[in-house]
Design a protein around this motif. Sequence first.
Motif, PDB file in Angstrom:
ATOM      1  N   ASN A   1       0.825  -1.220   0.000  1.00 12.63           N
ATOM      2  CA  ASN A   1       0.000   0.000   0.000  1.00 12.63           C
ATOM      3  C   ASN A   1       0.853   1.262   0.000  1.00 12.63           C
ATOM      4  OD1 ASN A   1      -2.948  -0.941   0.294  1.00 12.63           O
ATOM      5  ND2 ASN A   1      -1.889  -2.103   1.903  1.00 12.63           N
ATOM      6  N   ARG A   2       2.016   1.199  -0.660  1.00 11.11           N
ATOM      7  CA  ARG A   2       2.917   2.342  -0.695  1.00 11.11           C
ATOM      8  C   ARG A   2       3.386   2.616  -2.116  1.00 11.11           C
ATOM      9  NH1 ARG A   2       7.697   1.925   1.373  1.00 11.11           N
ATOM     10  NH2 ARG A   2       7.922   3.874   2.529  1.00 11.11           N
ATOM     11  N   LEU A   3       3.494   3.896  -2.450  1.00 12.65           N
ATOM     12  CA  LEU A   3       4.143   4.364  -3.667  1.00 12.65           C
ATOM     13  C   LEU A   3       5.245   5.306  -3.218  1.00 12.65           C
ATOM     14  CD1 LEU A   3       4.451   4.803  -6.715  1.00 12.65           C
ATOM     15  CD2 LEU A   3       2.628   6.524  -6.575  1.00 12.65           C
ATOM     16  N   VAL A   4       6.486   4.962  -3.496  1.00 14.04           N
ATOM     17  CA  VAL A   4       7.624   5.724  -2.994  1.00 14.04           C
ATOM     18  C   VAL A   4       7.993   6.801  -4.004  1.00 14.04           C
ATOM     19  CG1 VAL A   4       9.973   5.622  -2.104  1.00 14.04           C
ATOM     20  CG2 VAL A   4       8.431   3.661  -1.783  1.00 14.04           C
ATOM     21  N   GLY A   5       7.926   8.066  -3.563  1.00 17.11           N
ATOM     22  CA  GLY A   5       8.189   9.195  -4.430  1.00 17.11           C
ATOM     23  C   GLY A   5       9.527   9.854  -4.151  1.00 17.11           C
ATOM     24  N   ILE A   6       9.682  11.028  -4.749  1.00 15.33           N
ATOM     25  CA  ILE A   6      10.928  11.785  -4.622  1.00 15.33           C
ATOM     26  C   ILE A   6      10.634  13.112  -3.925  1.00 15.33           C
ATOM     27  CG2 ILE A   6      12.032  10.618  -6.546  1.00 15.33           C
ATOM     28  CD1 ILE A   6      11.345  13.090  -8.287  1.00 15.33           C
TER      29      ILE A   6
ATOM     30  N   PRO B   1      17.520  10.176  -3.569  1.00 11.62           N
ATOM     31  CA  PRO B   1      18.391   9.182  -2.937  1.00 11.62           C
ATOM     32  C   PRO B   1      17.637   8.232  -2.004  1.00 11.62           C
ATOM     33  CG  PRO B   1      19.440  11.335  -2.908  1.00 11.62           C
ATOM     34  CD  PRO B   1      18.029  11.550  -3.351  1.00 11.62           C
ATOM     35  N   ALA B   2      16.662   8.752  -1.249  1.00 13.14           N
ATOM     36  CA  ALA B   2      15.889   7.895  -0.345  1.00 13.14           C
ATOM     37  C   ALA B   2      15.049   6.896  -1.135  1.00 13.14           C
ATOM     38  CB  ALA B   2      15.005   8.741   0.558  1.00 13.14           C
ATOM     39  N   MET B   3      14.440   7.357  -2.230  1.00 15.07           N
ATOM     40  CA  MET B   3      13.664   6.457  -3.079  1.00 15.07           C
ATOM     41  C   MET B   3      14.547   5.351  -3.642  1.00 15.07           C
ATOM     42  SD  MET B   3      13.227   5.730  -6.565  1.00 15.07           S
ATOM     43  CE  MET B   3      13.629   7.223  -7.474  1.00 15.07           C
ATOM     44  N   LEU B   4      15.723   5.720  -4.143  1.00 14.94           N
ATOM     45  CA  LEU B   4      16.624   4.723  -4.720  1.00 14.94           C
ATOM     46  C   LEU B   4      17.125   3.743  -3.668  1.00 14.94           C
ATOM     47  CD1 LEU B   4      18.611   7.072  -7.120  1.00 14.94           C
ATOM     48  CD2 LEU B   4      17.008   5.268  -7.802  1.00 14.94           C
ATOM     49  N   ALA B   5      17.319   4.224  -2.453  1.00 17.78           N
ATOM     50  CA  ALA B   5      17.738   3.330  -1.369  1.00 17.78           C
ATOM     51  C   ALA B   5      16.638   2.318  -1.057  1.00 17.78           C
ATOM     52  CB  ALA B   5      18.088   4.144  -0.122  1.00 17.78           C
TER      53      ALA B   5
ATOM     54  N   ALA C   1       6.801  -0.138  -5.697  1.00 12.19           N
ATOM     55  CA  ALA C   1       6.436   0.800  -6.765  1.00 12.19           C
ATOM     56  C   ALA C   1       7.059   2.150  -6.433  1.00 12.19           C
ATOM     57  CB  ALA C   1       4.919   0.939  -6.878  1.00 12.19           C
ATOM     58  N   VAL C   2       7.694   2.770  -7.437  1.00 14.82           N
ATOM     59  CA  VAL C   2       8.377   4.048  -7.219  1.00 14.82           C
ATOM     60  C   VAL C   2       8.066   4.999  -8.377  1.00 14.82           C
ATOM     61  CG1 VAL C   2      10.274   2.947  -5.959  1.00 14.82           C
ATOM     62  CG2 VAL C   2      10.489   3.327  -8.430  1.00 14.82           C
ATOM     63  N   THR C   3       8.114   6.283  -8.089  1.00 21.54           N
ATOM     64  CA  THR C   3       8.070   7.263  -9.166  1.00 21.54           C
ATOM     65  C   THR C   3       9.477   7.377  -9.746  1.00 21.54           C
ATOM     66  OG1 THR C   3       8.520   9.165  -7.723  1.00 21.54           O
ATOM     67  CG2 THR C   3       6.213   8.546  -8.025  1.00 21.54           C
TER      68      THR C   3
END
Length: 307
Positions: free
Chosen positions: A154-159, A190-194, A207-209
Amino acid sequence: MTLRTRRPLDLAATATATALLLGACSTTDSDAPGSATTEGGDLQEVTIAVHNGWDEGIAVSYLWEAILEEEGYSVELEMADPGPVYTGLAGGDFDLNFDMWLPVTHADYLEQFGDDLEQLGAWYDDARLTIAVNEDSPLQSLEDLAAQPDVVGNRLVGIEPGAGLTRITKDEVIPTYGLEDLDFVESSTPAMLAELSGAVDAGRDIAVTLWRPHWAYDAFPLRDLEDPEGTLGEAERIETVGRTGFAADFPQLASWLGEFTLTGEQLFSLENLMFNENGGEKNEESAAQWLADNPELLEDLTAASGA
């Protein structure tokens, strides 16, 4: 954060190639402190504003720093989020930025600050915003993400909150596909990529932007979710933008920038070398190495500018 890098490159091949493109430049003393100019009539000192976390802009900024410092310019790179970058450009605090995405992603910044900016040319024309998942994810589209959000916890990780991609995700993607109950995490690139790296290592769906081109597509097994409603837009161009008066203060540089373009293959290879192979820790050396390995860039600019 301010990065000052004044060390001259030590690659003879790069120096020779850039000299063919730009010609020998020399500085002349002026009565006014800080107003030294190049032989081509440009101000010697150039401040390039760089968007935090937008690796294509970071890579191209270091690329031009390498070219210009070989030619006697004094270059300063200053990193900030897009909002402060465009505010600073409009106010004359920065001279140049290589990462304005149009016609959609940074349209709001162009509308707000356009009267105090100079558009200096597009150097890439196939940039795309994406929502990416791990390659073996059962999700195929943003509709699937809405129907099965538990797959990615239930998460979409953004920038960064100030990024155009973040705005478009919030204003277009989420309401169109009914993703309001999904936890959209606004963090930093950087946090998203980590998080992405950790999920891939653990075999966990995520899932990431993201956007193309980006070195992450080579570093991790990823694919883009289909966007049947077109909420992320079509291919965009990436433009170079300067403060008001840039072309008058840097006539020669403005002419070079107007001829500057990169292919997708060139941009991907530059990013991959800088951030994947060298981990983003040797950006000056990466830019120098890439220039030495890709002399056709300067050769093409030489032909286009008539240098």
